[in-house]
Design a protein around this motif. Sequence first.
Motif, PDB file in Angstrom:
ATOM      1  N   ALA A  63      37.679  39.370  46.245  1.00 42.62           N
ATOM      2  CA  ALA A  63      37.639  38.369  45.176  1.00 42.62           C
ATOM      3  C   ALA A  63      37.232  39.002  43.853  1.00 42.62           C
ATOM      4  O   ALA A  63      37.791  38.685  42.790  1.00 42.62           O
ATOM      5  N   GLU A  64      36.266  39.907  43.894  1.00 33.11           N
ATOM      6  CA  GLU A  64      35.805  40.578  42.668  1.00 33.11           C
ATOM      7  C   GLU A  64      36.911  41.425  42.052  1.00 33.11           C
ATOM      8  O   GLU A  64      37.091  41.448  40.822  1.00 33.11           O
ATOM      9  N   THR A  65      37.668  42.138  42.878  1.00 32.66           N
ATOM     10  CA  THR A  65      38.760  42.977  42.384  1.00 32.66           C
ATOM     11  C   THR A  65      39.804  42.134  41.646  1.00 32.66           C
ATOM     12  O   THR A  65      40.279  42.498  40.572  1.00 32.66           O
ATOM     13  N   ILE A  66      40.160  40.991  42.229  1.00 32.74           N
ATOM     14  CA  ILE A  66      41.153  40.116  41.595  1.00 32.74           C
ATOM     15  C   ILE A  66      40.573  39.476  40.340  1.00 32.74           C
ATOM     16  O   ILE A  66      41.257  39.360  39.321  1.00 32.74           O
ATOM     17  N   TRP A  67      39.304  39.055  40.385  1.00 30.86           N
ATOM     18  CA  TRP A  67      38.649  38.480  39.210  1.00 30.86           C
ATOM     19  C   TRP A  67      38.724  39.445  38.023  1.00 30.86           C
ATOM     20  O   TRP A  67      39.009  39.037  36.896  1.00 30.86           O
ATOM     21  N   GLU A  68      38.475  40.723  38.292  1.00 27.39           N
ATOM     22  CA  GLU A  68      38.490  41.703  37.200  1.00 27.39           C
ATOM     23  C   GLU A  68      39.885  41.881  36.632  1.00 27.39           C
ATOM     24  O   GLU A  68      40.052  42.097  35.436  1.00 27.39           O
ATOM     25  N   ALA A  69      40.922  41.784  37.475  1.00 23.52           N
ATOM     26  CA  ALA A  69      42.293  41.890  36.986  1.00 23.52           C
ATOM     27  C   ALA A  69      42.622  40.720  36.071  1.00 23.52           C
ATOM     28  O   ALA A  69      43.297  40.885  35.034  1.00 23.52           O
ATOM     29  N   VAL A  70      42.144  39.525  36.416  1.00 24.69           N
ATOM     30  CA  VAL A  70      42.324  38.354  35.545  1.00 24.69           C
ATOM     31  C   VAL A  70      41.605  38.583  34.219  1.00 24.69           C
ATOM     32  O   VAL A  70      42.130  38.291  33.136  1.00 24.69           O
ATOM     33  N   GLU A  71      40.397  39.121  34.296  1.00 22.71           N
ATOM     34  CA  GLU A  71      39.617  39.417  33.089  1.00 22.71           C
ATOM     35  C   GLU A  71      40.362  40.412  32.199  1.00 22.71           C
ATOM     36  O   GLU A  71      40.430  40.247  30.976  1.00 22.71           O
ATOM     37  N   TYR A  72      40.919  41.447  32.813  1.00 17.31           N
ATOM     38  CA  TYR A  72      41.680  42.453  32.072  1.00 17.31           C
ATOM     39  C   TYR A  72      42.886  41.821  31.383  1.00 17.31           C
ATOM     40  O   TYR A  72      43.156  42.093  30.202  1.00 17.31           O
ATOM     41  N   ALA A  73      43.611  40.988  32.100  1.00 12.59           N
ATOM     42  CA  ALA A  73      44.812  40.356  31.527  1.00 12.59           C
ATOM     43  C   ALA A  73      44.473  39.541  30.291  1.00 12.59           C
ATOM     44  O   ALA A  73      45.198  39.580  29.288  1.00 12.59           O
ATOM     45  N   GLN A  74      43.342  38.836  30.357  1.00  8.95           N
ATOM     46  CA  GLN A  74      42.998  37.932  29.248  1.00  8.95           C
ATOM     47  C   GLN A  74      42.280  38.643  28.106  1.00  8.95           C
ATOM     48  O   GLN A  74      42.560  38.366  26.937  1.00  8.95           O
ATOM     49  N   LYS A  75      41.369  39.548  28.443  1.00  5.53           N
ATOM     50  CA  LYS A  75      40.568  40.184  27.392  1.00  5.53           C
ATOM     51  C   LYS A  75      41.294  41.354  26.731  1.00  5.53           C
ATOM     52  O   LYS A  75      41.273  41.485  25.497  1.00  5.53           O
ATOM     53  N   GLU A  76      41.919  42.200  27.525  1.00  2.65           N
ATOM     54  CA  GLU A  76      42.531  43.402  26.963  1.00  2.65           C
ATOM     55  C   GLU A  76      43.999  43.228  26.606  1.00  2.65           C
ATOM     56  O   GLU A  76      44.477  43.810  25.643  1.00  2.65           O
ATOM     57  N   CYS A  77      44.712  42.450  27.414  1.00  2.00           N
ATOM     58  CA  CYS A  77      46.143  42.248  27.138  1.00  2.00           C
ATOM     59  C   CYS A  77      46.415  40.955  26.396  1.00  2.00           C
ATOM     60  O   CYS A  77      47.567  40.688  26.017  1.00  2.00           O
ATOM     61  N   LYS A  78      45.384  40.136  26.214  1.00  2.00           N
ATOM     62  CA  LYS A  78      45.507  38.875  25.469  1.00  2.00           C
ATOM     63  C   LYS A  78      46.558  37.951  26.083  1.00  2.00           C
ATOM     64  O   LYS A  78      47.261  37.226  25.373  1.00  2.00           O
ATOM     65  N   LYS A  79      46.650  37.961  27.417  1.00  2.00           N
ATOM     66  CA  LYS A  79      47.575  37.079  28.112  1.00  2.00           C
ATOM     67  C   LYS A  79      46.760  36.031  28.883  1.00  2.00           C
ATOM     68  O   LYS A  79      46.086  36.367  29.860  1.00  2.00           O
ATOM     69  N   PRO A  80      46.794  34.771  28.449  1.00  2.00           N
ATOM     70  CA  PRO A  80      46.042  33.750  29.177  1.00  2.00           C
ATOM     71  C   PRO A  80      46.550  33.593  30.607  1.00  2.00           C
ATOM     72  O   PRO A  80      47.753  33.679  30.863  1.00  2.00           O
ATOM     73  N   VAL A  81      45.625  33.385  31.532  1.00  6.18           N
ATOM     74  CA  VAL A  81      45.973  33.199  32.937  1.00  6.18           C
ATOM     75  C   VAL A  81      45.644  31.757  33.320  1.00  6.18           C
ATOM     76  O   VAL A  81      44.509  31.306  33.145  1.00  6.18           O
ATOM     77  N   ILE A  82      46.634  31.046  33.843  1.00  3.69           N
ATOM     78  CA  ILE A  82      46.470  29.658  34.258  1.00  3.69           C
ATOM     79  C   ILE A  82      46.451  29.622  35.778  1.00  3.69           C
ATOM     80  O   ILE A  82      47.416  30.035  36.426  1.00  3.69           O
ATOM     81  N   ALA A  83      45.356  29.146  36.349  1.00  6.10           N
ATOM     82  CA  ALA A  83      45.268  29.045  37.797  1.00  6.10           C
ATOM     83  C   ALA A  83      45.936  27.761  38.264  1.00  6.10           C
ATOM     84  O   ALA A  83      45.724  26.690  37.690  1.00  6.10           O
ATOM     85  N   SER A  84      46.753  27.886  39.290  1.00  7.49           N
ATOM     86  CA  SER A  84      47.422  26.733  39.890  1.00  7.49           C
ATOM     87  C   SER A  84      47.076  26.717  41.371  1.00  7.49           C
ATOM     88  O   SER A  84      47.502  27.598  42.123  1.00  7.49           O
ATOM     89  N   TYR A  85      46.269  25.731  41.781  1.00  5.70           N
ATOM     90  CA  TYR A  85      45.823  25.671  43.164  1.00  5.70           C
ATOM     91  C   TYR A  85      46.832  24.931  44.040  1.00  5.70           C
ATOM     92  O   TYR A  85      47.377  23.907  43.632  1.00  5.70           O
ATOM     93  N   GLY A  86      47.045  25.459  45.238  1.00  8.49           N
ATOM     94  CA  GLY A  86      47.901  24.803  46.212  1.00  8.49           C
ATOM     95  C   GLY A  86      47.089  23.870  47.087  1.00  8.49           C
ATOM     96  O   GLY A  86      46.268  23.089  46.604  1.00  8.49           O
TER      97      GLY A  86
END
Length: 518
Positions: free
Chosen positions: A310-333
């Motif tokens: 979970a931590e590894t994936i959380w950090e990838a989301v953080e990277y996408a939003q903070k460094e690449c400036k790409k907002p991530v929208i979570a969609s729960y099933g």
Amino acid sequence: MDTGLVIDLSTAGSSSFLQPSGGKPNLAQVQELREAITQFGEAKKAQFGKGQYKLVACSDTFDSQLMYYLATAFDEIHMEPVGYVDLHGLGGTMMFARNLMDRIGIKIQDVSAGEYKGATSFLTHTKYPPEQLENMTAIFRDLHSQLRQGIAEGRGGKLKPIAAAGKTGTTAPPSGESIVQGAMDVAPLWKSTAIDHGFVDALTYVRTLIPILPPSPKPKPWDPARRAYLPFTTYVAEQAKKKKKELKKLKNGKDKVTIGVVYLSGAMRMGDGGFESNAVAKAIVEAARDKDVGAIVFRVDTPGGHATAAETIWEAVEYAQKECKKPVIASYGDISASGGYYCTANCAKILSHASTITGSIGVALARPIVTPRFLDALGITTDSILNSEASKFWSPFHELDEKGMERFKAFSEAVYETFKEKVVKGRGMSPQKVQDLARGRLYTGEEAVKLGLVDEIGGIQRALQVAADYVSTIDTAVNAQIEPRVFPRPKPFWQRLREAQSLSDLMGGIRSVDGDQR
């Protein structure tokens, strides 16, 4: 560090680096690698000068003490924030089936040339024969000493004694080996202990040391001034490409918005295949680095799983939003609880169905114990050779004592606090409110919206629209033409064929791609 070598010893990195087939290395192989790494480092330092070349080992977690043993040959050891170092020394428990053989009526006739030859003793005895016990104890003691000595020498003067390991009975400074032995008696070493006592140098995400993908080169803008120097056919082709882009944008009066889509399905595990943590993190990073992608929809359907995953994936989301400036929208099933909520707590928006099961902000750990009663029912007995107190920590044949349970509980509490901190930061809530909502409690999507754990009710189509709204202008948001792009991008068949080591690899890859594109 301008010059050096970084090796990924995590779940994904170690399998490809050490064994192309994905098997686990043994002690002899790791010792050979340590020697090669040491020689390589000495050669490079002679070439570049002392302090000018650095060897760095990194991992998501050191749940394999052999991987940690290998890491100690490097100048620095980095570990992710929810990792731990499992040092329990070398030893083992052997099962004996003599009672089972008697119970089912099988008689064993055996001969051994040499009193130490014990290959058949598990069938003919209920515990180690004296000669075999003497032999195996000496073997394990020697191997244990090699492991302990190698770690002590590799970490040099960085190690500090752990007070909980007990007193040495002398006022002399403890040796490196005694410090390592002390750590083995109280392991696993959680992040604070590993850092404070010199077993790890820094808490760092693997991705920041080893890019998951090479940065995409920025395309050079086409310069009309180049026309005079271009062949006519090239000029026409570039002009046609430019016009095609403009026409595509103007089609139906809509702007095209490309939205990356990444899936996480099933129990969360560490690893590099399917929906395992490294594969999902790579997909998020790949989507974030794609110049055409404006935002990412992260479709999650998981009951949770491994905290480090979970931590590894959380950090990838953080990277996408903070460094690449790409907002991530979570969609729960159907469900996105525990680790599923952990890894999306920092998303720009969270959407779920009204019936989605979410929340479960808490930590639950279990270690089954194979009791003597169960073994006796099967006619199985055991005998153990242990060289540290921590050898019992992960053993299914030993129940934890009071101190062991304290360490077990301390780990769960530490992960729980980290989980709550992620929610506080990601959802902008007060620590007290998160504490009230946490405690492992589950919520429906409808309840979660009212409580602020989820932003709105909606499926993946609504999530795509929300993502498009983030990257479209106010005037064009409603009319934007949304183009979903699933990551990881499927590889062409011939590329998979070249990379596959066997037919099963190829077919497994095809099934994986099909599954990811659902």
